[in-house]
Structures are given as structure tokens and as C-alpha cells.
Write an enzyme that holds these catalytic residues in place. Structure first.
Site, PDB file in Angstrom:
ATOM      1  CG  HIS A  53      -2.017  -1.001   1.287  1.00 16.16           C
ATOM      2  ND1 HIS A  53      -2.930  -0.916   2.015  1.00 16.16           N
ATOM      3  CD2 HIS A  53      -2.129  -2.192   0.650  1.00 16.16           C
ATOM      4  CE1 HIS A  53      -3.855  -1.975   1.983  1.00 16.16           C
ATOM      5  NE2 HIS A  53      -3.332  -2.699   0.834  1.00 16.16           N
ATOM      6  CD  GLU A  55      -1.770   4.101   3.118  1.00 17.09           C
ATOM      7  OE1 GLU A  55      -3.172   4.135   3.585  1.00 17.09           O
ATOM      8  OE2 GLU A  55      -1.556   3.579   2.303  1.00 17.09           O
ATOM      9  CB  CYS A  83      -6.644  -0.458   5.278  1.00 20.52           C
ATOM     10  SG  CYS A  83      -4.950  -1.096   5.305  1.00 20.52           S
ATOM     11  CB  CYS A  86      -2.246   1.525   6.159  1.00 23.87           C
ATOM     12  SG  CYS A  86      -1.639   0.650   4.778  1.00 23.87           S
TER      13      CYS A  86
END
Length: 150
Positions: A53, A55, A83, A86
Site C-alpha cells: 500500500h 502508506e 486501512c 496501514c
């Protein structure tokens, strides 16, 4: 630079992710000095890695640049509410302030869903600022998924 300019950089990363066929999410880590130290967009498909992801990639790069797993005093700008995975990484990295654009009612881990920072097991909770450039971030996501359904 202002918080808006940092979010603009995150939006640029999200657009680049979309151009690669990835879900358009971008993230930027900003040092206490105000300098951008890392930026990334989603790369889960490209890297065949469910943890890639925006992040996570930005945090990894910022930690490598700092030579530490801790990013105390750093800020994270992301185009979509993080999410749970993260959010946990943000907590472990000790990010000071988290700014995001679009809310994620389905998979969000901050104000939606798991609410990671509100859990007693959370090691560190950053200051939270939502809705930064939300209209642009939402449009990127809406357009990306509309094109996939067409």
C-alpha cells in the site's frame, strides 16, 4: 510548504498509481523540517504484494532514509483513510500527525471499521486530520472504479 501542497503531492502519487493500473492511493511522509522525505503510490499488483500500500511503501522509504524504524515528529499525508494494516504501521512508526483525503467506509481503519488508534493495544495514536482535498481524492477513486466497471 503547506498541508495542501503535501496533499497535492500525495494526489500526484495516486494519479501515477492509477496510470499503472493500481488503485489510486498516494502517500507522502514529511519530516519535522517540512521537507518531503518519502512518497509512494499503491504497487500491490505490480509487486504482487498485498502489503504494498502507498502508506507502507512511503513509511519504509522514510524509515530507510532516517535509519530508524521510528519517525517521531514526522507527518503522513495519504489520499484515502488508511486501512487497519496501514494504521497499525503508522502507530508503530510513531507518526505525529496523519492527514487524509477520502473516507473509506468499507476498509478504513481509523474512523471507520477497526478504529485502530482507539484500541487499548495501540502503541501510539497520531493527531488526526481528515477531509484534506477529499473531493479530488474521491473523484480519483470514483473515476478509477467506474472505468473498471465500464
Amino acid at each position: 510548504m503547506t498541508f495542501r501542497s503535501h496533499m497535492e503531492r500525495a494526489l500526484a502519487e495516486a494519479r501515477a498509481a492509477a496510470d499503472r493500473g493500481e488503485v489510486p492511493v498516494g502517500a507522502v511522509v514529511v519530516a519535522p523540517t517540512g521537507a518531503v522525505v518519502a512518497a509512494a503510490g499503491n504497487r500491490t499488483r505490480e509487486l504482487a504484494d498485498p502489503t504494498a500500500h502507498a502508506e507502507i511503501l512511503a513509511l519504509r522509504a522514510a524509515c530507510a532514509a532516517a535509519g530508524s524504524e521510528r519517525l517521531a515528529g514526522h507527518d503522513l499525508y495519504v489520499t484515502l483513510e488508511p486501512c487497519a494494516m496501514c494504521a497499525a504501521a503508522i502507530s508503530f512508526a510513531r507518526i505525529a500527525r496523519l492527514y487524509w483525503g477520502a473516507a473509506d467506509p468499507k476498509s478504513g481503519g481509523v474512523l471507520q471499521g477497526a478504529r485502530v488508534f482507539a484500541q487499548p493495544q495501540c502503541h501510539h495514536a497520531p493527531e488526526l486530520y481528515d477531509g484534506i482535498a477529499a473531493t479530488e481524492a474521491e473523484a480519483l477513486l470514483r473515476d478509477f472504479f467506474a472505468a473498471r466497471r465500464a
